[in-house]
Design a protein around this motif. Structure first.
Motif, short mmCIF file in Angstrom:
data_model
loop_
_atom_site.label_atom_id
_atom_site.label_comp_id
_atom_site.label_asym_id
_atom_site.label_seq_id
_atom_site.Cartn_x
_atom_site.Cartn_y
_atom_site.Cartn_z
N LEU A 36 0.83 -1.20 0.00
CA LEU A 36 0.00 0.00 0.00
C LEU A 36 0.87 1.26 0.00
CD1 LEU A 36 -2.72 -0.96 2.62
CD2 LEU A 36 -3.05 -0.67 0.16
N GLY A 37 1.96 1.21 0.75
CA GLY A 37 2.88 2.33 0.77
C GLY A 37 3.49 2.58 -0.61
N MET A 38 3.78 1.50 -1.33
CA MET A 38 4.29 1.64 -2.69
C MET A 38 3.26 2.29 -3.59
SD MET A 38 6.24 -1.96 -3.48
CE MET A 38 6.52 -1.41 -5.16
N LEU A 40 0.97 4.32 -2.72
CA LEU A 40 0.87 5.73 -2.36
C LEU A 40 2.01 6.55 -2.96
CD1 LEU A 40 -0.72 7.81 -0.63
CD2 LEU A 40 0.91 7.35 1.21
N ARG A 41 3.23 6.01 -2.83
CA ARG A 41 4.39 6.70 -3.40
C ARG A 41 4.26 6.87 -4.91
NH1 ARG A 41 8.92 3.72 -0.30
NH2 ARG A 41 9.59 5.34 1.13
N ALA A 42 3.90 5.79 -5.57
CA ALA A 42 3.80 5.83 -7.03
C ALA A 42 2.68 6.79 -7.46
CB ALA A 42 3.56 4.42 -7.57
N TRP A 43 1.58 6.72 -6.75
CA TRP A 43 0.46 7.63 -7.03
C TRP A 43 0.92 9.08 -6.86
CZ3 TRP A 43 -2.16 11.15 -3.89
CH2 TRP A 43 -3.39 11.61 -4.36
N GLY A 44 1.75 9.30 -5.86
CA GLY A 44 2.28 10.64 -5.60
C GLY A 44 3.12 11.16 -6.75
N ARG A 45 3.63 10.23 -7.55
CA ARG A 45 4.44 10.61 -8.72
C ARG A 45 3.65 10.46 -10.02
NH1 ARG A 45 10.00 11.41 -7.81
NH2 ARG A 45 10.67 10.73 -5.76
N MET A 47 2.02 8.07 -11.23
CA MET A 47 2.12 6.81 -11.93
C MET A 47 0.75 6.12 -11.87
SD MET A 47 5.87 5.90 -10.35
CE MET A 47 6.09 4.22 -10.92
N LEU A 71 -8.90 8.23 -3.66
CA LEU A 71 -7.75 8.63 -4.46
C LEU A 71 -7.92 8.30 -5.93
CD1 LEU A 71 -6.47 8.97 -1.69
CD2 LEU A 71 -4.51 7.68 -2.45
#
Lengths: 187, 187
Positions: A36-38, A40-45, A47, A71
């Motif tokens: 889930l953290g991945m 979130l990070r990818a979504w933040g970029r 992706m 999101l």
């Protein structure tokens, strides 16, 4: 933690990097949570990401499902649950096969930067989805597609193939001391 | 994966559950990433969350920072970085002490459901923040406050005190094979 100097040039150039296969396995907590953290990070970029959950039922409405809806992150749960797979193995199998077909389409389409296969070790372990087919799909996927796979007892073929493998060991767990799972934290 | 029957009654009643102290440690990938997953889950359940990053610099703009801004999740990075702490230990210390004071306020305020102290093992290990003060703060915090702490070489006192401890071991890592960290996935 990645030092500044490790920031990739692809990112600055807006290009797509090399897709990795990442495995989170082991008996401890944090496998799905890290995936889930991945997301979130990818979504933040910006992706494009998707999570396919192989054991949670379609009616699940955990913290991650609520967050994903808000999101606009695609999250598909299509499993018969852990308690049911031994009682209704045929149901478990047919749902897993259906979801794997969806996963395969998404992985091979190249439309996604990150595809998460959550609790995917089980369908392979139970013999519902052949490891060989999974490996072939991973091998032939577009080069920029990251695939993250979580679950206990990860088949050796997937560990061998993966770029990054983390084993999460349970050092201590409050549930064994009679404390209930807490919403928003555990699920 | 939490079975349906483990869904807490607190959640249904809209009450606050029992706050847990959760530690993600070990040499493998996924510690900060799992803490991000917890933030996402808790945020999905309308819980108030914050992440305090003890090693990343204030100018960091990784995937998690971009996502947090969009979600309105409070995320404070105030560290001197791993490469600098040995060169400018005084700077590392003063930043860590400043951020810990902020963390202590947030934990004791009771305003948050989840406070993440990211890479917090280091300031303790370096002797910048005394473990005893941290334990006292955790012990005296409002009962509903979850605190998640990440970082390698977690001090034994914190492991002893925590409710849930996961050790993330590196089984395999592509970087050791010369593949760069990928944006959106690793940071």
């Amino acid at each position: 933690m990645v030092p500044e100097e490790m920031k990739s040039t692809e990112e600055k150039a807006g290009k797509r990097g090399r897709g990795l296969v990442i495995v989170y396995t082991g008996q401890g907590k944090g496998k799905t949570t890290a995936a889930l953290g991945m997301l979130l990070r990818a979504w933040g970029r910006d992706m494009k990401v998707v999570m396919l959950q192989f054991m949670k039922s379609a009616t699940s409405n955990y913290g991650e499902h609520r967050a994903a809806r808000r999101l606009g992150i695609e999250m598909v749960a299509l499993g018969a649950g852990f308690t049911w797979h031994t009682k209704v193995p045929d149901k478990g199998r047919s749902l897993a096969v259906e979801l794997w077909e969806k996963a395969r389409e998404k992985i091979t389409s190249g439309d996604y930067h990150l595809v998460v296969l959550d609790e995917f070790s089980y369908p392979i372990k139970y013999g519902w989805v052949p490891a060989g087919v999974v490996l072939q799909t991973l091998r032939e996927r577009p080069s920029w597609v990251h695939v993250a796979i979580t679950g206990r007892d990860m088949p050796a073929e997937l560990i061998d193939f993966a770029d990054i493998v983390t084993d999460m060991a349970e050092v201590k767990h409050a549930f064994t001391e009679g404390i209930k799972a807490q919403p928003g934290i555990e699920f």
